[in-house]
Structures are given as C-alpha cells and as structure tokens.
Design a protein around this motif. Structure first.
Motif, PDB file in Angstrom:
ATOM      1  N   HIS A   1      -6.049  -4.364   7.574  1.00  0.00           N
ATOM      2  CA  HIS A   1      -4.915  -3.429   7.459  1.00  0.00           C
ATOM      3  C   HIS A   1      -4.814  -2.558   8.698  1.00  0.00           C
ATOM      4  CE1 HIS A   1      -5.652  -4.401   3.166  1.00  0.00           C
ATOM      5  NE2 HIS A   1      -4.346  -4.235   3.052  1.00  0.00           N
TER       6      HIS A   1
ATOM      7  N   LEU B   1     -11.014   6.997  10.104  1.00  0.00           N
ATOM      8  CA  LEU B   1     -10.166   6.691   8.942  1.00  0.00           C
ATOM      9  C   LEU B   1     -10.690   5.468   8.200  1.00  0.00           C
ATOM     10  CD1 LEU B   1      -6.592   7.357  10.383  1.00  0.00           C
ATOM     11  CD2 LEU B   1      -8.060   8.888   9.066  1.00  0.00           C
TER      12      LEU B   1
ATOM     13  N   HIS C   1       6.981  12.689   3.223  1.00  0.00           N
ATOM     14  CA  HIS C   1       5.829  12.069   3.862  1.00  0.00           C
ATOM     15  C   HIS C   1       6.007  12.037   5.386  1.00  0.00           C
ATOM     16  CE1 HIS C   1       2.118   9.876   3.887  1.00  0.00           C
ATOM     17  NE2 HIS C   1       2.656   8.882   4.559  1.00  0.00           N
TER      18      HIS C   1
ATOM     19  N   ALA D   1      -4.194   6.846  18.394  1.00  0.00           N
ATOM     20  CA  ALA D   1      -4.332   6.194  17.079  1.00  0.00           C
ATOM     21  C   ALA D   1      -5.567   5.294  17.050  1.00  0.00           C
ATOM     22  CB  ALA D   1      -3.075   5.383  16.752  1.00  0.00           C
TER      23      ALA D   1
ATOM     24  N   TRP E   1      -1.742  -2.307  11.200  1.00  0.00           N
ATOM     25  CA  TRP E   1      -1.145  -0.969  11.406  1.00  0.00           C
ATOM     26  C   TRP E   1      -1.014  -0.697  12.905  1.00  0.00           C
ATOM     27  CZ3 TRP E   1      -1.237   3.737  13.599  1.00  0.00           C
ATOM     28  CH2 TRP E   1      -0.666   4.838  12.933  1.00  0.00           C
TER      29      TRP E   1
ATOM     30  N   VAL F   1       0.831  -1.205   0.000  1.00  0.00           N
ATOM     31  CA  VAL F   1       0.000   0.000   0.000  1.00  0.00           C
ATOM     32  C   VAL F   1       0.875   1.269   0.000  1.00  0.00           C
ATOM     33  CG1 VAL F   1      -1.908   1.195   1.141  1.00  0.00           C
ATOM     34  CG2 VAL F   1      -1.735  -1.287   1.322  1.00  0.00           C
ATOM     35  N   PHE F   2       2.071   1.139   0.555  1.00  0.00           N
ATOM     36  CA  PHE F   2       2.948   2.303   0.648  1.00  0.00           C
ATOM     37  C   PHE F   2       3.888   2.442  -0.546  1.00  0.00           C
ATOM     38  CE2 PHE F   2       1.870   1.662   5.198  1.00  0.00           C
ATOM     39  CZ  PHE F   2       1.390   2.927   5.468  1.00  0.00           C
TER      40      PHE F   2
ATOM     41  N   TYR G   1       0.712  21.655  10.265  1.00  0.00           N
ATOM     42  CA  TYR G   1      -0.041  20.636   9.523  1.00  0.00           C
ATOM     43  C   TYR G   1      -1.432  21.130   9.156  1.00  0.00           C
ATOM     44  CZ  TYR G   1      -2.389  16.273   8.327  1.00  0.00           C
ATOM     45  OH  TYR G   1      -3.103  15.285   7.678  1.00  0.00           O
TER      46      TYR G   1
ATOM     47  N   ARG H   1       5.349  15.372   6.876  1.00  0.00           N
ATOM     48  CA  ARG H   1       3.904  15.628   6.990  1.00  0.00           C
ATOM     49  C   ARG H   1       3.330  14.925   8.211  1.00  0.00           C
ATOM     50  NH1 ARG H   1       0.875  17.779   3.250  1.00  0.00           N
ATOM     51  NH2 ARG H   1      -1.068  16.651   3.657  1.00  0.00           N
ATOM     52  N   LEU H   2       3.712  13.659   8.378  1.00  0.00           N
ATOM     53  CA  LEU H   2       3.210  12.879   9.509  1.00  0.00           C
ATOM     54  C   LEU H   2       3.699  13.471  10.825  1.00  0.00           C
ATOM     55  CD1 LEU H   2       3.758   9.451   7.818  1.00  0.00           C
ATOM     56  CD2 LEU H   2       1.529  10.355   8.546  1.00  0.00           C
TER      57      LEU H   2
ATOM     58  N   PHE I   1       1.459  16.252  11.600  1.00  0.00           N
ATOM     59  CA  PHE I   1       0.181  15.724  12.093  1.00  0.00           C
ATOM     60  C   PHE I   1       0.287  15.345  13.574  1.00  0.00           C
ATOM     61  CE2 PHE I   1      -2.202  11.810  13.085  1.00  0.00           C
ATOM     62  CZ  PHE I   1      -3.508  12.252  12.903  1.00  0.00           C
TER      63      PHE I   1
ATOM     64  N   GLN J   1       3.416   3.415  -3.476  1.00  0.00           N
ATOM     65  CA  GLN J   1       3.207   4.681  -4.211  1.00  0.00           C
ATOM     66  C   GLN J   1       4.120   5.809  -3.693  1.00  0.00           C
ATOM     67  OE1 GLN J   1      -0.207   6.992  -2.983  1.00  0.00           O
ATOM     68  NE2 GLN J   1      -0.964   5.379  -1.636  1.00  0.00           N
TER      69      GLN J   1
ATOM     70  N   ALA K   1      -7.079  10.943   2.649  1.00  0.00           N
ATOM     71  CA  ALA K   1      -5.818  10.283   2.269  1.00  0.00           C
ATOM     72  C   ALA K   1      -5.961   8.766   2.289  1.00  0.00           C
ATOM     73  CB  ALA K   1      -4.685  10.720   3.202  1.00  0.00           C
ATOM     74  N   HIS K   2      -6.970   8.256   3.001  1.00  0.00           N
ATOM     75  CA  HIS K   2      -7.137   6.810   3.104  1.00  0.00           C
ATOM     76  C   HIS K   2      -8.230   6.250   2.206  1.00  0.00           C
ATOM     77  CE1 HIS K   2      -4.856   7.966   6.636  1.00  0.00           C
ATOM     78  NE2 HIS K   2      -4.309   6.786   6.524  1.00  0.00           N
TER      79      HIS K   2
HETATM   80  C1  HEM Z   1      -5.276   4.653  12.947  1.00  0.00           C
HETATM   81  C2  HEM Z   1      -4.422   4.330  11.973  1.00  0.00           C
HETATM   82  C3  HEM Z   1      -3.822   5.338  11.019  1.00  0.00           C
HETATM   83  C4  HEM Z   1      -3.426   6.629  11.247  1.00  0.00           C
HETATM   84  C5  HEM Z   1      -3.463   7.407  12.555  1.00  0.00           C
HETATM   85  C6  HEM Z   1      -2.932   7.147   9.964  1.00  0.00           C
HETATM   86  C7  HEM Z   1      -2.467   8.430   9.754  1.00  0.00           C
HETATM   87  C8  HEM Z   1      -2.138   8.975   8.543  1.00  0.00           C
HETATM   88  C9  HEM Z   1      -1.861  10.364   8.290  1.00  0.00           C
HETATM   89  C10 HEM Z   1      -1.889  11.474   9.335  1.00  0.00           C
HETATM   90  C11 HEM Z   1      -1.583  10.502   6.960  1.00  0.00           C
HETATM   91  C12 HEM Z   1      -1.176  11.801   6.224  1.00  0.00           C
HETATM   92  C13 HEM Z   1      -2.366  12.449   5.574  1.00  0.00           C
HETATM   93  C14 HEM Z   1      -1.885  13.696   4.843  1.00  0.00           C
HETATM   94  O1  HEM Z   1      -1.286  13.561   3.792  1.00  0.00           O
HETATM   95  O2  HEM Z   1      -2.104  14.786   5.360  1.00  0.00           O
HETATM   96  C15 HEM Z   1      -1.683   9.191   6.359  1.00  0.00           C
HETATM   97  C16 HEM Z   1      -1.459   8.899   5.032  1.00  0.00           C
HETATM   98  C17 HEM Z   1      -1.418   7.634   4.518  1.00  0.00           C
HETATM   99  N1  HEM Z   1      -1.760   6.466   5.166  1.00  0.00           N
HETATM  100 FE1  HEM Z   1      -2.410   6.318   7.082  1.00  0.00          FE
HETATM  101  N2  HEM Z   1      -3.011   6.173   9.015  1.00  0.00           N
HETATM  102  C18 HEM Z   1      -3.546   5.048   9.608  1.00  0.00           C
HETATM  103  C19 HEM Z   1      -3.789   3.844   8.987  1.00  0.00           C
HETATM  104  C20 HEM Z   1      -3.342   3.490   7.747  1.00  0.00           C
HETATM  105  C21 HEM Z   1      -3.423   2.156   7.185  1.00  0.00           C
HETATM  106  C22 HEM Z   1      -4.042   0.933   7.850  1.00  0.00           C
HETATM  107  C23 HEM Z   1      -2.841   2.205   5.967  1.00  0.00           C
HETATM  108  C24 HEM Z   1      -2.660   1.037   5.029  1.00  0.00           C
HETATM  109  C25 HEM Z   1      -1.474   0.607   4.701  1.00  0.00           C
HETATM  110  C26 HEM Z   1      -2.417   3.584   5.732  1.00  0.00           C
HETATM  111  C27 HEM Z   1      -1.806   4.070   4.597  1.00  0.00           C
HETATM  112  C28 HEM Z   1      -1.566   5.402   4.317  1.00  0.00           C
HETATM  113  C29 HEM Z   1      -1.061   5.894   3.044  1.00  0.00           C
HETATM  114  C30 HEM Z   1      -0.705   5.051   1.815  1.00  0.00           C
HETATM  115  C31 HEM Z   1      -0.985   7.290   3.163  1.00  0.00           C
HETATM  116  C32 HEM Z   1      -0.532   8.285   2.085  1.00  0.00           C
HETATM  117  C33 HEM Z   1      -1.714   8.705   1.277  1.00  0.00           C
HETATM  118  C34 HEM Z   1      -1.342   9.725   0.246  1.00  0.00           C
HETATM  119  O3  HEM Z   1      -0.491  10.576   0.526  1.00  0.00           O
HETATM  120  O4  HEM Z   1      -1.892   9.659  -0.848  1.00  0.00           O
HETATM  121  N3  HEM Z   1      -2.736   4.331   6.836  1.00  0.00           N
HETATM  122  N4  HEM Z   1      -2.017   8.280   7.340  1.00  0.00           N
END
Ligand code: HEM
Length: 135
Positions: free
Chosen positions: A90, A125, A55, A118, A94, A40-41, A73, A58-59, A62, A43, A80-81
């Motif tokens: 997933h 999410l 990235h 989280a 995570w 998934v990551f 932020y 950004r996190l 956040f 990309q 984003a999800h």
């Molecule tokens: C409670 C659990 C999770 C939290 C707190 C979380 C938090 C975040 C945050 C804060 C971002 C940044 C959003 C932005 O660009 O402003 C993000 C992006 C992203 N997350 Fe999560 N996430 C969680 C679960 C997941 C899961 C299960 C996946 C699956 C693998 C995932 C995959 C991604 C991906 C691929 C991005 C980048 C999306 C993009 O930039 O197009 N996340 N996440």
C-alpha cells in the motif's frame, strides 16, 4: 513539526496554498479510484463528498506545517494508520500515485521536495500500520 527551509521563504511559499490544495484533491481523486488503495478510504465516504472536504482540510493543515507554512494542524499521523490493514505494498502504491500527482501539478523542484518528505515519513507510518489499533 520539521521544517525544510531555514531561509525567509518557506517551501510552502514556493508551493503556494492554491497549488497544495490542487495537489491534494488530485492525489485523493486518484487514490480513491485505485483498486488497491480505494477500499481503505471508503470509511471517509464517497469522494469528493462524504467526509472528504474535512479530511482534505486536515491534510492541508498537515502539509502546511511540514512545509513551514501557517498551520493549526495538531493531529497524529502515526496512529491514524494503525488498524487499517495496510502494509508495504500500500505504501509503495501510495508513493507512486503521490509522485505522479506531484510531477503533474508542481514544478520539478517543489515536486522533488514533497516526494522526499513523504518518503522520509514512510518508515514511521509503516511501523504504526503494522501495529494493531489499540497500541
Ligand atoms: C508516506 C505515506 C503517507 C503519508 C505521508 C500519509 C499521511 C496522512 C496524514 C497526514 C493523515 C491525517 C492524520 C490525521 O487525521 O491527523 C492520514 C490519514 C489517513 N491515511 Fe495516510 N499517509 C500515507 C500513507 C497512507 C497509505 C499507504 C494509506 C492506505 C490506503 C493511507 C490511508 C489513510 C487513511 C485511511 C487515513 C484516515 C485515517 C482516519 O482518519 O481514521 N495513508 N494520512
């Protein structure tokens, strides 16, 4: 953004910028190598290069905002999800990796709070994750 402490010192002050950064790099090192989450990551590019420094920054923004630290932020974590093709399994994975990383990198109290935060974000999410990209 919701803050967890109302006192003078924020959770961010306890975690510190340096440890937060270490948590994030350690967490995404695991997540990108994980059989289930890794694809998934892809990309974002090959960890720790590609788009990863940006990235992670950004996190960091956040998590700084969520823990009451200084932050610029302005993202939208929900959308984003959407359209990633991810579901409950997933999110379970995570959160397991998040917990493992927090336990290794932080004192118990800080680890507990970041885990709780989280877990609390998950339902929202996950709702976005179920929606298609253009909703
Ligand atoms: C409670 C659990 C999770 C939290 C707190 C979380 C938090 C975040 C945050 C804060 C971002 C940044 C959003 C932005 O660009 O402003 C993000 C992006 C992203 N997350 Fe999560 N996430 C969680 C679960 C997941 C899961 C299960 C996946 C699956 C693998 C995932 C995959 C991604 C991906 C691929 C991005 C980048 C999306 C993009 O930039 O197009 N996340 N996440």
């Amino acid at each position: 953004m919701t803050h967890v402490h109302d006192s003078d010192s924020s959770l961010f002050d306890h975690v510190t910028e340096q440890r937060l950064r270490r948590v994030l790099w350690a967490f995404y090192a695991r997540a990108t190598q994980d059989e289930q989450l890794g694809p998934v990551f892809e990309q974002i590019g090959p960890f720790p290069r590609g788009g990863w420094p940006v990235h992670i920054a950004r996190l960091e923004g956040f998590w700084r905002a969520v823990t009451g630290g200084p932050s610029a932020y302005r993202g939208q974590p929900g959308p984003a999800h959407s359209g990633l093709g991810i579901g409950p399994a997933h999110f379970d994975r995570w959160l397991t990796l998040w917990e493992e990383t927090l336990r290794e990198e932080l004192p118990a109290t800080e680890a507990d709070v970041l885990l709780r935060l989280a877990r609390r974000m998950r339902p929202n999410l996950e709702r976005f994750a179920r929606a298609s990209k253009d909703i």
